[in-house]
Design a protein around this motif. Structure first.
Motif, short mmCIF file in Angstrom:
data_model
loop_
_atom_site.label_atom_id
_atom_site.label_comp_id
_atom_site.label_asym_id
_atom_site.label_seq_id
_atom_site.Cartn_x
_atom_site.Cartn_y
_atom_site.Cartn_z
N MET A 1 0.85 -1.18 0.00
CA MET A 1 0.00 0.00 0.00
C MET A 1 0.89 1.24 0.00
SD MET A 1 -2.93 -1.04 2.75
CE MET A 1 -3.80 0.49 2.41
N PRO A 2 0.51 2.23 -0.75
CA PRO A 2 1.30 3.47 -0.76
C PRO A 2 1.21 4.17 0.59
CG PRO A 2 -0.76 3.79 -1.94
CD PRO A 2 -0.69 2.33 -1.62
N SER A 3 2.30 4.79 1.01
CA SER A 3 2.35 5.51 2.28
C SER A 3 2.81 6.94 2.04
CB SER A 3 3.29 4.82 3.28
OG SER A 3 4.59 4.80 2.76
N VAL A 4 2.30 7.81 2.87
CA VAL A 4 2.64 9.22 2.78
C VAL A 4 3.54 9.57 3.96
CG1 VAL A 4 1.79 11.58 2.71
CG2 VAL A 4 0.48 9.74 1.63
N SER A 5 4.74 10.09 3.73
CA SER A 5 5.67 10.44 4.81
C SER A 5 6.37 11.73 4.44
CB SER A 5 6.70 9.33 5.05
OG SER A 5 7.45 9.11 3.87
N LEU A 6 6.80 12.46 5.47
CA LEU A 6 7.52 13.71 5.27
C LEU A 6 9.01 13.43 5.21
CD1 LEU A 6 5.59 16.01 7.77
CD2 LEU A 6 5.29 15.86 5.30
N ASP A 7 9.65 13.97 4.21
CA ASP A 7 11.08 13.79 4.05
C ASP A 7 11.78 14.91 4.81
OD1 ASP A 7 13.54 12.96 3.31
OD2 ASP A 7 13.42 13.64 1.22
N LEU A 8 12.08 14.64 6.11
CA LEU A 8 12.69 15.64 6.97
C LEU A 8 14.16 15.35 7.17
CD1 LEU A 8 9.92 15.89 9.74
CD2 LEU A 8 10.22 17.37 7.74
N THR A 9 14.91 16.40 7.42
CA THR A 9 16.31 16.22 7.76
C THR A 9 16.43 15.67 9.18
OG1 THR A 9 16.50 18.48 8.59
CG2 THR A 9 16.94 18.13 6.25
N GLN A 10 17.64 15.24 9.53
CA GLN A 10 17.84 14.67 10.86
C GLN A 10 17.62 15.70 11.95
OE1 GLN A 10 21.68 12.92 11.37
NE2 GLN A 10 21.21 12.01 13.35
N VAL A 11 18.04 16.94 11.72
CA VAL A 11 17.85 18.00 12.71
C VAL A 11 16.36 18.28 12.89
CG1 VAL A 11 18.31 20.41 13.25
CG2 VAL A 11 20.09 19.02 12.19
N GLN B 1 13.89 16.21 12.33
CA GLN B 1 13.28 15.07 13.02
C GLN B 1 13.53 15.14 14.52
OE1 GLN B 1 14.80 11.53 11.18
NE2 GLN B 1 13.68 11.85 9.24
N LEU B 2 14.75 15.52 14.92
CA LEU B 2 15.05 15.64 16.35
C LEU B 2 14.22 16.73 16.99
CD1 LEU B 2 18.94 15.21 16.30
CD2 LEU B 2 17.24 13.55 17.04
N ARG B 3 14.06 17.86 16.30
CA ARG B 3 13.25 18.94 16.85
C ARG B 3 11.80 18.53 16.96
NH1 ARG B 3 15.67 24.29 13.66
NH2 ARG B 3 17.72 24.29 14.71
N LEU B 4 11.29 17.83 15.93
CA LEU B 4 9.91 17.37 15.98
C LEU B 4 9.69 16.38 17.12
CD1 LEU B 4 7.14 17.50 14.61
CD2 LEU B 4 7.86 15.62 13.13
N GLN B 5 10.66 15.51 17.34
CA GLN B 5 10.55 14.56 18.45
C GLN B 5 10.59 15.28 19.79
OE1 GLN B 5 13.69 11.72 17.93
NE2 GLN B 5 12.85 10.87 16.03
N SER B 6 11.44 16.30 19.91
CA SER B 6 11.51 17.06 21.16
C SER B 6 10.20 17.79 21.44
CB SER B 6 12.68 18.06 21.09
OG SER B 6 13.90 17.40 20.89
N ILE B 7 9.63 18.40 20.40
CA ILE B 7 8.37 19.13 20.58
C ILE B 7 7.25 18.17 20.95
CG2 ILE B 7 6.63 20.50 19.38
CD1 ILE B 7 8.89 21.76 17.77
N SER B 8 7.18 17.03 20.27
CA SER B 8 6.11 16.06 20.59
C SER B 8 6.26 15.50 21.99
CB SER B 8 6.13 14.93 19.56
OG SER B 8 7.38 14.26 19.59
N PHE B 9 7.51 15.25 22.41
CA PHE B 9 7.73 14.76 23.78
C PHE B 9 7.33 15.82 24.80
CE2 PHE B 9 10.55 14.32 27.49
CZ PHE B 9 10.19 13.06 27.90
#
Length: 235
Positions: A24-34, A36-44
Motif C-alpha cells: 500500500m502506498p504511504s505518505v511520509s515527510l522527508d525531513l532532515t535529521q535536525v 526530526q530531532l526537533r519534531l521529536q523534542s516538541i512532541s515529547f
C-alpha cells in the motif's frame, strides 16, 4: 465438467511462477535529521505537558473531595496552571543564571543551549612561567573578588569589611590565580571615597613587572610594580 476445468485452471495459475507486487502506498515527510530531532523534542514536550495537566487535575479533584471549599478544576484549567508554573520556573532559572553571571563575570560561555565554564587559554606572551596565569585570567579573578566585595557592601549597609577575614563569602575568592595559591592583599578599614582609593591588590609574584589593583569604585588597573607600590604606600 465445467467446474473441474475452472478448478484445474485456477490451480495451474496459482502454481505458475511469477513476480507478485503488493503493498500500500504511504505518505511520509522527508525531513532532515535536525528537523526530526526537533519534531521529536516538541512532541515529547507536548506529551509531558498534557500528561502533567491530567495528573494535576486528578490530584486537585481528589483534594477537593476532602476540602469542600476547594473548587474542582477542569482539564483546561489544569492545563493553564501547568503552563503558568512552567513559565514561573523558567523565570526563576533565568534569574539564577543571571545572578551566577554577575558573581562570576566572563566565567561562563554559551555552548549550544547550555553554558559551560570557560577554559583557560592564555594568549601568547602574556603568561607567567612561574605561576601559570595570564593577565586576562588575573583580571577576571580579581573581578570575581570585586563582585564578592560589592555583594558584601550591598548586604552590610554599604560598608566594606574592615579586614579580609571578616568577609562572609568563601575564601576561594581571595586566592590569586596560579599554582602558588597566594591570597590577595586587602587595604584594611577602606571605605568608599572620592576620589577612589585602593581596596584590594594582587601580590607581585608573576615576574612580569605588572600588578593589578582594585579600587573602591570597582575599577581594576594594571600598573607597573614600582608605581603600584607607590600607590599602595599612599605616595
Amino acid at each position: 465438467m465445467m467446474v473441474r476445468t475452472v478448478l484445474l485452471a485456477g490451480c495451474l495459475f496459482c502454481l505458475r511462477p511469477a513476480v507478485v507486487q503488493a503493498g500500500m502506498p504511504s505518505v511520509s515527510l522527508d525531513l532532515t535529521q535536525v528537523a526530526q530531532l526537533r519534531l521529536q523534542s516538541i512532541s515529547f514536550f507536548l506529551m509531558v505537558l498534557l500528561l502533567s495537566a491530567f495528573i494535576l487535575k486528578l490530584c486537585w479533584n481528589l483534594l477537593a473531595k476532602d476540602f469542600s471549599k476547594l473548587p474542582r478544576i477542569s482539564y483546561k484549567g489544569a492545563l493553564g496552571v501547568s503552563v503558568l508554573w512552567g513559565l514561573m520556573f523558567l523565570f526563576v532559572l533565568t534569574m539564577i543564571s543571571g545572578a551566577r553571571e554577575l558573581l562570576t563575570p566572563g566565567a561562563w560561555e554559551k555552548t549550544g543551549r547550555t553554558y559551560q565554564l570557560v577554559e583557560d587559554q592564555p594568549p601568547d606572551g602574556a603568561q607567567s612561567a612561574e605561576s601559570g596565569a595570564s593577565v586576562d585570567e588575573r583580571r577576571r579573578k580579581l573581578g570575581e573578588l570585586r563582585s564578592a566585595l560589592f555583594m558584601h557592601v550591598a548586604t552590610h549597609q554599604g560598608k566594606f569589611p574592615d579586614k579580609a577575614d571578616e568577609t562572609t563569602f568563601a575564601d576561594e575568592f581571595w586566592l590569586q590565580p596560579g599554582s602558588l595559591q597566594v591570597k590577595y592583599g586587602y587595604v584594611s578599614g577602606t571605605k568608599k571615597a572620592d576620589p577612589p582609593v585602593p581596596l584590594a591588590f594582587e601580590q607581585a609574584i608573576y615576574g612580569d613587572d605588572q600588578q593589578l589593583i582594585l579600587y573602591t569604585d570597582g575599577a581594576i588597573k594594571v600598573l607597573p610594580t614600582p608605581k603600584a607600590q607607590d600607590v599602595l604606600n599612599g605616595k
